[in-house]
Write a protein that holds these residues in place. Structure first.
Motif, PDB file in Angstrom:
ATOM      1  N   TYR A 160      -5.431  -7.149  -8.996  1.00  0.00           N
ATOM      2  CA  TYR A 160      -6.303  -6.112  -8.455  1.00  0.00           C
ATOM      3  C   TYR A 160      -5.501  -4.976  -7.830  1.00  0.00           C
ATOM      4  O   TYR A 160      -4.450  -5.187  -7.211  1.00  0.00           O
ATOM      5  CB  TYR A 160      -7.224  -6.690  -7.382  1.00  0.00           C
ATOM      6  CG  TYR A 160      -8.330  -7.564  -7.898  1.00  0.00           C
ATOM      7  CD1 TYR A 160      -9.581  -7.039  -8.196  1.00  0.00           C
ATOM      8  CD2 TYR A 160      -8.134  -8.936  -8.095  1.00  0.00           C
ATOM      9  CE1 TYR A 160     -10.607  -7.843  -8.663  1.00  0.00           C
ATOM     10  CE2 TYR A 160      -9.159  -9.747  -8.564  1.00  0.00           C
ATOM     11  CZ  TYR A 160     -10.397  -9.190  -8.845  1.00  0.00           C
ATOM     12  OH  TYR A 160     -11.404  -9.996  -9.319  1.00  0.00           O
ATOM     13  N   PHE A 161      -6.028  -3.760  -7.978  1.00  0.00           N
ATOM     14  CA  PHE A 161      -5.506  -2.626  -7.208  1.00  0.00           C
ATOM     15  C   PHE A 161      -6.635  -1.634  -6.969  1.00  0.00           C
ATOM     16  O   PHE A 161      -7.567  -1.516  -7.769  1.00  0.00           O
ATOM     17  CB  PHE A 161      -4.303  -1.963  -7.888  1.00  0.00           C
ATOM     18  CG  PHE A 161      -4.546  -1.457  -9.290  1.00  0.00           C
ATOM     19  CD1 PHE A 161      -4.790  -0.110  -9.537  1.00  0.00           C
ATOM     20  CD2 PHE A 161      -4.481  -2.325 -10.374  1.00  0.00           C
ATOM     21  CE1 PHE A 161      -4.987   0.360 -10.823  1.00  0.00           C
ATOM     22  CE2 PHE A 161      -4.671  -1.860 -11.680  1.00  0.00           C
ATOM     23  CZ  PHE A 161      -4.921  -0.511 -11.903  1.00  0.00           C
ATOM     24  N   ARG A 162      -6.560  -0.934  -5.830  1.00  0.00           N
ATOM     25  CA  ARG A 162      -7.612   0.004  -5.429  1.00  0.00           C
ATOM     26  C   ARG A 162      -6.990   1.363  -5.121  1.00  0.00           C
ATOM     27  O   ARG A 162      -5.879   1.439  -4.585  1.00  0.00           O
ATOM     28  CB  ARG A 162      -8.353  -0.499  -4.194  1.00  0.00           C
ATOM     29  CG  ARG A 162      -9.054  -1.827  -4.375  1.00  0.00           C
ATOM     30  CD  ARG A 162      -9.970  -2.126  -3.187  1.00  0.00           C
ATOM     31  NE  ARG A 162      -9.229  -2.237  -1.937  1.00  0.00           N
ATOM     32  CZ  ARG A 162      -9.782  -2.121  -0.733  1.00  0.00           C
ATOM     33  NH1 ARG A 162     -11.076  -1.847  -0.631  1.00  0.00           N
ATOM     34  NH2 ARG A 162      -9.048  -2.259   0.345  1.00  0.00           N
ATOM     35  N   ARG A 206      -8.192  -3.670 -12.301  1.00  0.00           N
ATOM     36  CA  ARG A 206      -7.386  -4.857 -12.536  1.00  0.00           C
ATOM     37  C   ARG A 206      -6.461  -4.615 -13.719  1.00  0.00           C
ATOM     38  O   ARG A 206      -6.716  -3.744 -14.553  1.00  0.00           O
ATOM     39  CB  ARG A 206      -8.275  -6.068 -12.853  1.00  0.00           C
ATOM     40  CG  ARG A 206      -8.892  -6.722 -11.663  1.00  0.00           C
ATOM     41  CD  ARG A 206      -9.473  -8.073 -12.039  1.00  0.00           C
ATOM     42  NE  ARG A 206     -10.880  -8.017 -12.347  1.00  0.00           N
ATOM     43  CZ  ARG A 206     -11.573  -9.033 -12.858  1.00  0.00           C
ATOM     44  NH1 ARG A 206     -10.959 -10.172 -13.156  1.00  0.00           N
ATOM     45  NH2 ARG A 206     -12.855  -8.924 -13.100  1.00  0.00           N
ATOM     46  N   PHE A 253     -11.831   3.531   0.595  1.00  0.00           N
ATOM     47  CA  PHE A 253     -11.615   2.502  -0.421  1.00  0.00           C
ATOM     48  C   PHE A 253     -12.927   1.816  -0.792  1.00  0.00           C
ATOM     49  O   PHE A 253     -13.800   1.595   0.058  1.00  0.00           O
ATOM     50  CB  PHE A 253     -10.604   1.463   0.060  1.00  0.00           C
ATOM     51  CG  PHE A 253      -9.179   1.934  -0.019  1.00  0.00           C
ATOM     52  CD1 PHE A 253      -8.500   1.904  -1.229  1.00  0.00           C
ATOM     53  CD2 PHE A 253      -8.523   2.417   1.103  1.00  0.00           C
ATOM     54  CE1 PHE A 253      -7.191   2.343  -1.316  1.00  0.00           C
ATOM     55  CE2 PHE A 253      -7.218   2.860   1.023  1.00  0.00           C
ATOM     56  CZ  PHE A 253      -6.541   2.820  -0.184  1.00  0.00           C
ATOM     57  N   ARG A 271       0.861  -1.181   0.000  1.00  0.00           N
ATOM     58  CA  ARG A 271       0.000   0.000   0.000  1.00  0.00           C
ATOM     59  C   ARG A 271       0.895   1.228   0.000  1.00  0.00           C
ATOM     60  O   ARG A 271       1.872   1.283   0.754  1.00  0.00           O
ATOM     61  CB  ARG A 271      -0.905   0.003   1.229  1.00  0.00           C
ATOM     62  CG  ARG A 271      -1.973  -1.078   1.229  1.00  0.00           C
ATOM     63  CD  ARG A 271      -2.531  -1.327   2.617  1.00  0.00           C
ATOM     64  NE  ARG A 271      -1.580  -2.053   3.436  1.00  0.00           N
ATOM     65  CZ  ARG A 271      -1.682  -2.201   4.753  1.00  0.00           C
ATOM     66  NH1 ARG A 271      -2.687  -1.649   5.399  1.00  0.00           N
ATOM     67  NH2 ARG A 271      -0.778  -2.892   5.428  1.00  0.00           N
ATOM     68  N   SER A 328     -12.444  -1.723  -7.275  1.00  0.00           N
ATOM     69  CA  SER A 328     -11.088  -2.083  -7.662  1.00  0.00           C
ATOM     70  C   SER A 328     -10.896  -1.941  -9.165  1.00  0.00           C
ATOM     71  O   SER A 328     -11.857  -1.993  -9.942  1.00  0.00           O
ATOM     72  CB  SER A 328     -10.772  -3.535  -7.275  1.00  0.00           C
ATOM     73  OG  SER A 328     -10.944  -3.766  -5.901  1.00  0.00           O
ATOM     74  N   ASP A 342     -18.103  -8.840  -4.756  1.00  0.00           N
ATOM     75  CA  ASP A 342     -17.968  -7.935  -5.892  1.00  0.00           C
ATOM     76  C   ASP A 342     -18.648  -8.603  -7.084  1.00  0.00           C
ATOM     77  O   ASP A 342     -18.141  -9.585  -7.622  1.00  0.00           O
ATOM     78  CB  ASP A 342     -16.501  -7.645  -6.194  1.00  0.00           C
ATOM     79  CG  ASP A 342     -15.896  -6.664  -5.216  1.00  0.00           C
ATOM     80  OD1 ASP A 342     -16.655  -5.963  -4.523  1.00  0.00           O
ATOM     81  OD2 ASP A 342     -14.655  -6.583  -5.132  1.00  0.00           O
ATOM     82  N   THR A 348     -13.902  -3.477 -11.167  1.00  0.00           N
ATOM     83  CA  THR A 348     -14.711  -4.439 -10.434  1.00  0.00           C
ATOM     84  C   THR A 348     -15.353  -3.749  -9.245  1.00  0.00           C
ATOM     85  O   THR A 348     -14.664  -3.072  -8.476  1.00  0.00           O
ATOM     86  CB  THR A 348     -13.860  -5.626  -9.951  1.00  0.00           C
ATOM     87  OG1 THR A 348     -13.269  -6.268 -11.087  1.00  0.00           O
ATOM     88  CG2 THR A 348     -14.692  -6.630  -9.190  1.00  0.00           C
ATOM     89  N   SER A 349     -16.663  -3.918  -9.073  1.00  0.00           N
ATOM     90  CA  SER A 349     -17.364  -3.207  -8.010  1.00  0.00           C
ATOM     91  C   SER A 349     -18.470  -4.080  -7.429  1.00  0.00           C
ATOM     92  O   SER A 349     -18.593  -5.270  -7.749  1.00  0.00           O
ATOM     93  CB  SER A 349     -17.927  -1.883  -8.552  1.00  0.00           C
ATOM     94  OG  SER A 349     -18.382  -1.052  -7.496  1.00  0.00           O
TER      95      SER A 349
END
Length: 511
Positions: free
Chosen positions: A156-158, A171, A166, A134, A169, A362, A251-252
């Motif tokens: 994945y990353f947010r 991808r 947060f 992070r 995400s 998700d 992605t949600s």
């Protein structure tokens, strides 16, 4: 730019060694990905069973020690916190830093974390590795290390803007998402983090992706602020033909909202990370809004977007009263907006909506798919800017569909048509906000297939300062209701195009 390549050159993979920073860059990662694509895929080594099977609350007790942040003793405003392997993060990734002119591995150390107990800590392998990282930056004060970007789990990353929590995400890539053949989940397996100088406002990192059907090289340039901007450069190398290649995937979660039934026993008005998909077609320049649903069965929608100018999953509900959830704070969940660079060619924005009975899943995926999927031996280059932040990050000049309400068209306030729906859409923003409440604003509504539009009209909503479109529509039994609508004045569109699909099995007219 998105470009297919052929005749890949095999280059020997070089083990990670100290390398001059000026000689290391995207081309080095691309060379690794190109060579890796010539080899058969092997799943990354897994973590011990007790970490994979750990309860979520127990995993949450494994905490990285903030006094061990990478770069904490430097003048860089960026710092790095490391993520423990466990639960959903089932394999470690290789981490490197580019510092003082050299690339060096970031070694694993058990004492970088605090654990639920000493007995638990003893079971952690000394060579376990990290699941990801992070990034922090002083967004809310000079002495506060605010987390703004996290990489962990598959690709994945947010990310978040200054005032966000947060939520959804992004991808690296989506492969065969929603297809009956089953989805692949390629993973980032190695990262290189370039240490920023003192006072820097952006940071660069590189990633190597590997999966059964492809490999990939990525360069991320990140700029935290009121909104987080991430410039993405990628090159993908395909081992195999894929059924559906998804680029810049998001992605949600959408459990329920104002346009759906509230599940039995739920006291919160709404529960979702995103409430709609926004798309800008490159050919027509049309802004298209699609409210999300939680379907009874998996649904895939293909929204034509040749050379798209932008698409994203947006959270337009930004008032606490929309959710009434003091813990989840869904009104603070960020929107995510993809702005392609270069000509991406012909294709579609694909929306995948998966049934869910819980907010922990998700169940929404959106990505751009080319008209022709790449084949074995092909390479694809693409570049785009991904922005996390409030809903205005899209830069849309049009009036926006802020609310969609759906009800029975055969009851008081709805109408007197058996089998019909009353649908209300509230528009605001753009030129609408400067339009006199008495102006002649015109509604345009069309239906696909055999759905009948029985009536539609628009009126100014004085309590909200918005314009409300009211429709009475009747679909044939057991067929999907499919509508398009927008508002205009003097022949000029005032709003984006609202589109809505309500499939069989989601009859919300009577319960």
């Amino acid at each position: 730019m998105l470009r297919p390549l052929a005749g890949l050159l095999c280059i020997c993979l070089v083990a990670s060694k100290a390398t001059a920073a000026e000689s290391f860059g995207f081309s080095d990662v691309a060379a690794k990905a190109r060579d890796l694509a010539q080899q058969g895929w092997s799943a990354p080594p897994g973590i011990p069973d007790f970490l994979r099977e750990i309860e979520y609350s127990r995993y949450q007790e494994i905490r990285f020690r903030e006094d061990r942040n990478l770069w904490r003793d430097s003048d860089s405003p960026f710092q790095v916190m490391l993520t423990p392997a466990g639960k959903h993060f089932t394999h470690a990734v290789a981490l490197n830093e580019i510092r003082d002119g050299e690339v060096q591995p970031i070694p694993f150390a058990r004492d970088n974390f605090s654990y639920p107990s000493e007995e638990f800590a003893k079971r952690i392998p000394a060579d376990l590795g990290y699941a990801g990282f992070r990034l922090t930056y002083p967004l809310r004060g000079p002495d506060i290390n605010n987390q703004f970007l996290a990489f962990a789990g598959a690709s994945y990353f947010r990310g978040v803007g200054r005032s966000d929590g947060f939520g959804l995400s992004a991808r690296g890539v989506a492969i065969d998402t929603g297809l009956s053949s089953g989805e692949e989940f390629p993973s980032f397996i190695e990262f290189w983090l370039e240490k920023p100088a003192g006072g820097a406002e952006e940071m660069v990192l590189y990633a190597l992706l590997d999966g059964p059907s492809l490999t990939g090289a990525y360069r991320f340039t990140v700029r935290p602020g009121d909104a987080l901007e991430v410039d993405v450069q990628a090159q993908l190398f395909f081992r195999n033909q894929v059924g559906l290649a998804g680029y810049a995937p998001l992605t949600s979660m959408f459990y329920y909202g104002e346009n759906t039934l509230r599940p039995l026993g739920e006291w919160r008005p709404q529960t979702h990370d995103s409430d709609g998909l926004l798309v800008v077609d490159g050919d027509s320049g049309e802004w298209l809004w699609r409210p999300l649903i939680n379907p009874a069965s998996l649904r895939m929608s293909y929204l034509r977007a040749n050379n798209p100018k932008g698409f994203g999953l947006i959270q337009r509900d930004r008032d606490f009263r929309d959710f009434q959830d003091l813990e989840a704070r869904y009104e603070r969940r960020p929107s995510a907006w993809v702005e392609p660079r270069g000509d991406w060619g012909k294709g579609n924005v694909v929306l995948v909506e998966i049934p869910t009975r819980s907010e922990v899943n998700d169940n929404i995926v959106a990505f751009w798919a080319p008209e022709e999927s790449p084949g074995a031996g092909d390479s694809v280059e693409l570049a785009y800017t991904l922005t996390f932040g409030p809903p205005d990050i899209t830069g849309s000049p049009a009036g926006a569909a802020m609310n969609t309400f759906v009800g029975d068209g055969n009851r008081i306030g709805g109408g007197d048509q058996d089998g019909a729906y009353r649908i209300l859409v509230d528009f605001a923003g753009g030129a609408l906000d400067k339009t006199d409440p008495g102006a002649d604003v015109v509604s345009h509504v069309s239906a696909v297939g055999d759905t009948r539009v029985l009536e539609h009209f628009v009126e100014y909503s004085e309590p909200t300062g918005q314009w409300r479109l009211s429709m009475l529509v009747k679909p044939p039994p057991d067929q999907t209701l499919d509508l398009r609508a927008y508002l205009s004045r003097e022949g000029e569109p005032l709003t984006e195009t609202w589109t809505y699909e309500l499939p069989p099995g989601l009859d919300i007219r009577s319960q």
